[in-house]
Scaffold this motif. Sequence first.
Motif, PDB file in Angstrom:
ATOM      1  N   LEU A 112       0.834  -1.208   0.000  1.00  0.00           N
ATOM      2  CA  LEU A 112       0.000   0.000   0.000  1.00  0.00           C
ATOM      3  C   LEU A 112       0.868   1.257   0.000  1.00  0.00           C
ATOM      4  O   LEU A 112       0.567   2.225  -0.713  1.00  0.00           O
ATOM      5  CB  LEU A 112      -0.954  -0.007   1.194  1.00  0.00           C
ATOM      6  N   ASP A 115       2.136   1.673  -3.494  1.00  0.00           N
ATOM      7  CA  ASP A 115       1.059   2.135  -4.364  1.00  0.00           C
ATOM      8  C   ASP A 115       0.780   3.620  -4.158  1.00  0.00           C
ATOM      9  O   ASP A 115       0.563   4.368  -5.108  1.00  0.00           O
ATOM     10  CB  ASP A 115      -0.202   1.313  -4.106  1.00  0.00           C
ATOM     11  N   ALA A 160      -6.061   3.851  -4.383  1.00  0.00           N
ATOM     12  CA  ALA A 160      -5.091   2.931  -3.764  1.00  0.00           C
ATOM     13  C   ALA A 160      -5.743   2.131  -2.639  1.00  0.00           C
ATOM     14  O   ALA A 160      -5.499   0.930  -2.501  1.00  0.00           O
ATOM     15  CB  ALA A 160      -3.885   3.712  -3.236  1.00  0.00           C
ATOM     16  N   VAL A 161      -6.582   2.772  -1.844  1.00  0.00           N
ATOM     17  CA  VAL A 161      -7.267   2.069  -0.754  1.00  0.00           C
ATOM     18  C   VAL A 161      -8.257   1.058  -1.323  1.00  0.00           C
ATOM     19  O   VAL A 161      -8.381  -0.060  -0.807  1.00  0.00           O
ATOM     20  CB  VAL A 161      -7.958   3.066   0.204  1.00  0.00           C
ATOM     21  N   PHE A 164      -6.239  -1.835  -2.435  1.00  0.00           N
ATOM     22  CA  PHE A 164      -5.813  -2.573  -1.250  1.00  0.00           C
ATOM     23  C   PHE A 164      -6.942  -3.469  -0.739  1.00  0.00           C
ATOM     24  O   PHE A 164      -6.735  -4.647  -0.445  1.00  0.00           O
ATOM     25  CB  PHE A 164      -5.379  -1.595  -0.149  1.00  0.00           C
TER      26      PHE A 164
END
Length: 186
Positions: A112, A115, A160-161, A164
């Motif tokens: 993460l 990223d 990104a989250v 993830f």
Amino acid sequence: MTDAAHRLLWTIVALLLVVGGTAALVVSFGTLPGGDPGAVLLGAGLLDAWRLAAPWSTLAAAVAGVLTALAGHRLLDRELRRPGRALRGMLSHPGIRPGRTRLATEVLVHALERDLTGDPGVRGARVALTGAPPRPDVWIRVDLAADARADDVRKHVDAAVRRFATTAGCTPAHLDVTARIEPGRP
């Protein structure tokens, strides 16, 4: 408790302390209309009871002060420390067929972070996972360039989250993102 609730709690505590301190100063200086600066603040009966229990009343007041100070210290300590209960070891998900998928938490954190730093406006990122494995709390701090556009960075962090959550197979129960802007020309 959310950050907004913490700020509200501390604002209320601060206002109560300021009002109490101001009231004590106003009374002690005798600036109240119709007030006598030489008058006794406590009633005669209460003052006599205090003097009657002379060594124990002082001890009780000291103990109450120490307990109040310890409670305040504990509250401040809990407010100022970093997110606790960091997720360690493996994130385990049961599969459809017999078996489990196991993911190392450190690998997820580094993935993460990597990223998040993929955007040119993000200079650095730190991630902490806390809480229960199926729905962990995700704490993110991103260091932004001075010329980074907030909307673009927000979209990048959101994407990104989401990546993830899809990759890890777990949706964050709580997401806290802190952005710091490096000094420079805006």
